[in-house]
Design a protein around this motif. Sequence first.
Motif, mmCIF file in Angstrom:
data_model
loop_
_atom_site.group_PDB
_atom_site.id
_atom_site.type_symbol
_atom_site.label_atom_id
_atom_site.label_comp_id
_atom_site.label_asym_id
_atom_site.label_seq_id
_atom_site.Cartn_x
_atom_site.Cartn_y
_atom_site.Cartn_z
ATOM 1 N N VAL A 167 51.014 76.461 -16.214
ATOM 2 C CA VAL A 167 49.889 77.561 -15.814
ATOM 3 C C VAL A 167 50.811 78.575 -15.524
ATOM 4 O O VAL A 167 51.728 78.683 -15.020
ATOM 5 C CB VAL A 167 48.957 77.016 -14.648
ATOM 6 C CG1 VAL A 167 48.172 78.295 -14.258
ATOM 7 C CG2 VAL A 167 48.375 75.681 -14.960
ATOM 8 N N TYR A 168 50.253 79.999 -15.890
ATOM 9 C CA TYR A 168 50.682 81.200 -15.686
ATOM 10 C C TYR A 168 51.067 81.325 -14.176
ATOM 11 O O TYR A 168 50.317 80.808 -13.321
ATOM 12 C CB TYR A 168 49.877 82.224 -15.915
ATOM 13 C CG TYR A 168 50.383 83.787 -15.613
ATOM 14 C CD1 TYR A 168 51.455 84.298 -16.390
ATOM 15 C CD2 TYR A 168 49.537 84.588 -15.031
ATOM 16 C CE1 TYR A 168 51.904 85.594 -16.200
ATOM 17 C CE2 TYR A 168 50.255 85.911 -14.858
ATOM 18 C CZ TYR A 168 51.076 86.470 -15.304
ATOM 19 O OH TYR A 168 51.920 87.728 -15.211
ATOM 20 N N PRO A 169 52.327 81.578 -13.697
ATOM 21 C CA PRO A 169 52.841 81.375 -12.337
ATOM 22 C C PRO A 169 51.748 82.291 -11.352
ATOM 23 O O PRO A 169 51.779 81.498 -10.207
ATOM 24 C CB PRO A 169 54.395 81.836 -12.527
ATOM 25 C CG PRO A 169 54.655 81.796 -13.756
ATOM 26 C CD PRO A 169 53.375 81.832 -14.763
ATOM 27 N N TYR A 170 51.526 83.264 -11.569
ATOM 28 C CA TYR A 170 50.750 84.135 -10.668
ATOM 29 C C TYR A 170 49.537 83.460 -10.275
ATOM 30 O O TYR A 170 49.145 83.396 -9.114
ATOM 31 C CB TYR A 170 50.534 85.526 -11.043
ATOM 32 C CG TYR A 170 49.650 86.547 -10.329
ATOM 33 C CD1 TYR A 170 50.419 87.121 -9.274
ATOM 34 C CD2 TYR A 170 48.422 86.536 -10.615
ATOM 35 C CE1 TYR A 170 49.671 88.010 -8.288
ATOM 36 C CE2 TYR A 170 47.661 87.392 -9.630
ATOM 37 C CZ TYR A 170 48.395 88.195 -8.576
ATOM 38 O OH TYR A 170 47.602 88.625 -7.747
ATOM 39 N N LEU A 171 48.900 83.152 -11.417
ATOM 40 C CA LEU A 171 47.598 82.302 -11.062
ATOM 41 C C LEU A 171 47.798 81.043 -10.319
ATOM 42 O O LEU A 171 46.882 80.914 -9.580
ATOM 43 C CB LEU A 171 46.838 82.028 -12.336
ATOM 44 C CG LEU A 171 45.432 81.369 -12.579
ATOM 45 C CD1 LEU A 171 44.326 82.353 -11.694
ATOM 46 C CD2 LEU A 171 45.104 81.109 -13.782
ATOM 47 N N GLN A 172 48.805 80.325 -10.671
ATOM 48 C CA GLN A 172 48.874 79.054 -10.002
ATOM 49 C C GLN A 172 49.045 79.314 -8.508
ATOM 50 O O GLN A 172 48.498 78.609 -7.628
ATOM 51 C CB GLN A 172 50.054 78.235 -10.673
ATOM 52 C CG GLN A 172 50.080 76.637 -10.130
ATOM 53 C CD GLN A 172 51.625 76.372 -9.832
ATOM 54 O OE1 GLN A 172 52.562 77.265 -9.725
ATOM 55 N NE2 GLN A 172 52.074 75.261 -9.606
ATOM 56 N N GLY A 229 45.878 81.482 -26.449
ATOM 57 C CA GLY A 229 46.042 82.755 -26.554
ATOM 58 C C GLY A 229 47.371 83.208 -26.373
ATOM 59 O O GLY A 229 48.213 82.415 -25.407
ATOM 60 N N ASP A 230 48.150 84.107 -26.951
ATOM 61 C CA ASP A 230 49.320 84.427 -26.822
ATOM 62 C C ASP A 230 49.777 84.715 -25.281
ATOM 63 O O ASP A 230 50.788 85.031 -24.605
ATOM 64 C CB ASP A 230 50.094 85.409 -27.670
ATOM 65 C CG ASP A 230 49.491 86.563 -27.656
ATOM 66 O OD1 ASP A 230 48.422 87.038 -27.073
ATOM 67 O OD2 ASP A 230 49.993 87.652 -28.433
ATOM 68 N N HIS A 231 48.461 85.583 -24.659
ATOM 69 C CA HIS A 231 48.412 85.736 -23.144
ATOM 70 C C HIS A 231 47.466 84.836 -22.443
ATOM 71 O O HIS A 231 46.883 85.347 -21.364
ATOM 72 C CB HIS A 231 48.104 87.606 -23.144
ATOM 73 C CG HIS A 231 49.173 88.145 -23.591
ATOM 74 N ND1 HIS A 231 49.420 88.565 -24.716
ATOM 75 C CD2 HIS A 231 50.260 88.865 -23.050
ATOM 76 C CE1 HIS A 231 50.615 89.388 -25.041
ATOM 77 N NE2 HIS A 231 50.834 89.499 -23.803
ATOM 78 N N ASP A 232 47.508 83.810 -22.657
ATOM 79 C CA ASP A 232 46.565 82.836 -22.173
ATOM 80 C C ASP A 232 47.014 82.471 -20.569
ATOM 81 O O ASP A 232 48.203 82.563 -20.302
ATOM 82 C CB ASP A 232 46.603 81.525 -22.809
ATOM 83 C CG ASP A 232 45.396 80.617 -22.716
ATOM 84 O OD1 ASP A 232 44.739 80.410 -21.439
ATOM 85 O OD2 ASP A 232 44.674 80.228 -23.695
ATOM 86 N N VAL A 233 46.179 82.135 -19.923
ATOM 87 C CA VAL A 233 46.807 81.434 -18.526
ATOM 88 C C VAL A 233 47.622 80.303 -18.686
ATOM 89 O O VAL A 233 48.196 79.762 -17.796
ATOM 90 C CB VAL A 233 45.359 81.119 -17.307
ATOM 91 C CG1 VAL A 233 44.653 82.425 -17.240
ATOM 92 C CG2 VAL A 233 44.608 80.003 -17.848
#
Length: 291
Positions: A167-172, A229-233
């Motif tokens: 998972v995208y680190p900022y979101l996690q 997506g290439d910028h997916d979460v």
Amino acid sequence: MKHLKNLLAIFLIISTGIVYAQQKETIKMDTVTYGKNAAVGKYADIRGFKMYYEVYGKGEPLLIIHGNGGSIKDFRYQIPYFAKKYQVILADSRAQGKSNNDKDTLSYEMMSDDLNALMDVLKVKNANVIGWSDGGIEGLLLAMRNPDKVKMLAVTGANLWPDSTAVYPYLQDFILKQNVFTADSLKKIKNPTRQIKDQVLLLHLLSYEPHIKAEALHKISCPTLVIGGDHDVIQTEHTLLIAKNIPRSYLWILPNSGHSTPIYYRDMFNQVIGDFFSKPYRKIENWDVLK
């Protein structure tokens, strides 16, 4: 009440991004209110709770599964497209949408088994399956745990585990911090309602699940289209890992795309998945890599 409002707001922010995407997107399909269509909506008694579902179209069965905090209405762009050729089956997962919940625990395995039970109730021997976000996780589990039930599978924005390698680190980091806030807020609410309990369960699920080993994907025998997506979460490398561990898979990474592929790229999303379902899987080996 203030704590309840804070908790609800946090849940909407950190869920799959569907709410944000739909607020940004102008919805033009007003002819049918998907997700609360009295003409087709029904409830099925599934494993101790009432599962709300809707069915559209005729033909080969197609099960479509929504993400965390979502509902049937999230696929308003997919339903009319696929209903021209398929019997499209959609359900509100346990503790979400119009479906209730009878448990104080929640897991992806539980919700996957709910969908398997719904197929039995509807006498659907097997179906093509589309899953978005948490729905993608449930689709993977359905194909692993009940391989005879899934004919072909397309998943977008799915993950196997919840850490920053997936998972995208900022979101996690944001989600985990909100769990602490939520736990503190819940202590201040006397006799929390079933709704707030369910949203806490969904938040916990989003934060600490799933835990699927990559090798377990080897059990998936059906052709599978893995999408991101290439910028997916979900990290692109993680999406690639999923595709690599499914024996008969294709990989599709959408450029300039985030998590909401069924909304922002709906026409392309529908067409590519429709083509995938309509053609036999092509095993690529040796000189086939040049084709």
